[in-house]
Write an enzyme that holds these catalytic residues in place. Structure first.
Site, PDB file in Angstrom:
ATOM      1  N   THR A   1      25.712  -4.051  34.316  1.00  0.00           N
ATOM      2  CA  THR A   1      25.213  -4.192  35.686  1.00  0.00           C
ATOM      3  C   THR A   1      25.090  -5.661  36.055  1.00  0.00           C
ATOM      4  O   THR A   1      25.391  -6.056  37.191  1.00  0.00           O
ATOM      5  CB  THR A   1      23.859  -3.488  35.854  1.00  0.00           C
ATOM      6  OG1 THR A   1      23.995  -2.111  35.494  1.00  0.00           O
ATOM      7  CG2 THR A   1      23.366  -3.573  37.291  1.00  0.00           C
TER       8      THR A   1
ATOM      9  N   HIS B   1      26.859 -10.073  39.152  1.00  0.00           N
ATOM     10  CA  HIS B   1      27.289 -11.476  39.118  1.00  0.00           C
ATOM     11  C   HIS B   1      28.623 -11.664  39.842  1.00  0.00           C
ATOM     12  O   HIS B   1      28.762 -12.551  40.689  1.00  0.00           O
ATOM     13  CB  HIS B   1      27.425 -11.944  37.666  1.00  0.00           C
ATOM     14  CG  HIS B   1      28.115 -13.263  37.507  1.00  0.00           C
ATOM     15  ND1 HIS B   1      27.431 -14.451  37.399  1.00  0.00           N
ATOM     16  CD2 HIS B   1      29.430 -13.593  37.443  1.00  0.00           C
ATOM     17  CE1 HIS B   1      28.300 -15.457  37.283  1.00  0.00           C
ATOM     18  NE2 HIS B   1      29.519 -14.947  37.296  1.00  0.00           N
ATOM     19  N   GLU B   2      29.595 -10.834  39.514  1.00  0.00           N
ATOM     20  CA  GLU B   2      30.901 -10.970  40.145  1.00  0.00           C
ATOM     21  C   GLU B   2      30.823 -10.683  41.645  1.00  0.00           C
ATOM     22  O   GLU B   2      31.525 -11.311  42.442  1.00  0.00           O
ATOM     23  CB  GLU B   2      31.917 -10.040  39.474  1.00  0.00           C
ATOM     24  CG  GLU B   2      32.186 -10.330  38.001  1.00  0.00           C
ATOM     25  CD  GLU B   2      32.715 -11.733  37.738  1.00  0.00           C
ATOM     26  OE1 GLU B   2      33.240 -12.377  38.680  1.00  0.00           O
ATOM     27  OE2 GLU B   2      32.582 -12.204  36.599  1.00  0.00           O
TER      28      GLU B   2
ATOM     29  N   ASP C   1      25.461  -7.034  29.472  1.00  0.00           N
ATOM     30  CA  ASP C   1      24.937  -5.991  30.345  1.00  0.00           C
ATOM     31  C   ASP C   1      25.909  -5.727  31.494  1.00  0.00           C
ATOM     32  O   ASP C   1      26.202  -6.634  32.285  1.00  0.00           O
ATOM     33  CB  ASP C   1      23.583  -6.427  30.901  1.00  0.00           C
ATOM     34  CG  ASP C   1      22.979  -5.363  31.784  1.00  0.00           C
ATOM     35  OD1 ASP C   1      22.489  -4.366  31.232  1.00  0.00           O
ATOM     36  OD2 ASP C   1      23.028  -5.516  33.021  1.00  0.00           O
TER      37      ASP C   1
ATOM     38  N   HIS D   1      30.134 -13.608  43.837  1.00  0.00           N
ATOM     39  CA  HIS D   1      31.258 -14.428  44.296  1.00  0.00           C
ATOM     40  C   HIS D   1      31.782 -13.936  45.644  1.00  0.00           C
ATOM     41  O   HIS D   1      32.267 -14.731  46.455  1.00  0.00           O
ATOM     42  CB  HIS D   1      32.385 -14.417  43.261  1.00  0.00           C
ATOM     43  CG  HIS D   1      32.040 -15.107  41.980  1.00  0.00           C
ATOM     44  ND1 HIS D   1      31.462 -16.352  41.941  1.00  0.00           N
ATOM     45  CD2 HIS D   1      32.204 -14.728  40.688  1.00  0.00           C
ATOM     46  CE1 HIS D   1      31.282 -16.715  40.682  1.00  0.00           C
ATOM     47  NE2 HIS D   1      31.711 -15.741  39.903  1.00  0.00           N
TER      48      HIS D   1
ATOM     49  N   ASP E   1      29.766 -20.048  40.028  1.00  0.00           N
ATOM     50  CA  ASP E   1      29.223 -19.902  38.678  1.00  0.00           C
ATOM     51  C   ASP E   1      28.314 -21.077  38.350  1.00  0.00           C
ATOM     52  O   ASP E   1      28.570 -22.218  38.759  1.00  0.00           O
ATOM     53  CB  ASP E   1      30.359 -19.861  37.647  1.00  0.00           C
ATOM     54  CG  ASP E   1      31.136 -18.561  37.685  1.00  0.00           C
ATOM     55  OD1 ASP E   1      30.494 -17.494  37.671  1.00  0.00           O
ATOM     56  OD2 ASP E   1      32.375 -18.616  37.741  1.00  0.00           O
TER      57      ASP E   1
END
Length: 222
Positions: A156, A161-162, A154, A165, A171
């Site tokens: 989005t 997620h990135e 997905d 950071h 992670d």
């Protein structure tokens, strides 16, 4: 997100069968390389010390840049403003949505798009490492969004997620789908793009009390 190359069109079809949204008309050719980018270590689902260090360096660079701008302006705001530039037009919708998700999920830091004076930027292309966050070695961070990975997972969720950071989250590939930073660990069927309560709490803690709290967190991290 996992640094795995999509091995065949069968993987893409499998992801589509699971209901994973795909990006329309993704370019086949890689975009120009990120600005003066350093190499990023490839990692598996379990992650690696090198990847963790890269993510930490990314967060440190972004926080330092954001706090320096805020100090220069003299504004001791309740929330720290982190500015980004969008150099990934294919993912414009996903970046906008990710920004909305994070801005509605946390209170001590705010993401704002800017064409100049930005603290990090998004870029795009094809890379066997998949999508990742890193620094360019000159005090600025960037997020690379991979075309092929976005066809399987997905897009989005990848972007959100990135962006996690940027805000200091590591992670956790072994986590459940409800955990944003588990990335691709739960598999292509996971489409959750929202941080859970623990992730939201951690980001608010890292950026607590606006300028004063962010500066303290950065000093402690160093």
């Amino acid at each position: 997100m996992p640094r795995r190359k999509i091995l065949s069109s069968l993987a893409v079809l499998a992801a589509a069968a699971l209901g994973v949204p795909a990006l329309a008309a993704l370019p086949a050719a890689a975009a120009p390389a990120p600005e003066r980018a350093e190499a990023t270590t490839v990692s598996a689902y379990a992650g690696s010390p090198q990847e963790a260090a890269a993510n930490k360096a990314f967060y440190d660079a972004v926080m330092k840049s954001a706090l320096a701008k805020q100090a220069k302006s003299g504004n001791k705001l309740a929330a720290v403003t982190v500015r980004y530039r969008n150099n990934a037009p294919t993912f414009a919708t996903q970046i906008s949505r990710s920004t909305q998700i994070w801005n509605s999920s946390v209170t001590n830091v705010r993401l704002v798009q800017s064409s100049s004076g930005y603290d990090f930027y998004y870029t795009e292309g094809n890379d066997s490492r998949g999508s990742y966050a890193s620094t360019n070695g000159h005090g600025r961070g960037y997020i690379f969004l991979d075309y092929r990975q976005a066809r399987q997972y997905d897009p989005t969720r990848i972007t959100s997620h990135e962006t996690g950071h940027v805000l200091g989250l590591p992670d956790r590939y072994s986590g459940p789908c409800s955990e944003l930073m588990s990335g691709g660990g739960p598999g292509p069927s996971c489409t959750n793009a929202y941080p859970n309560s623990n992730e939201r709490s951690r980001v608010n803690q890292l950026w607590a009390n606006g300028f004063a709290g962010g500066l303290n967190a950065f000093t402690t991290a160093r």
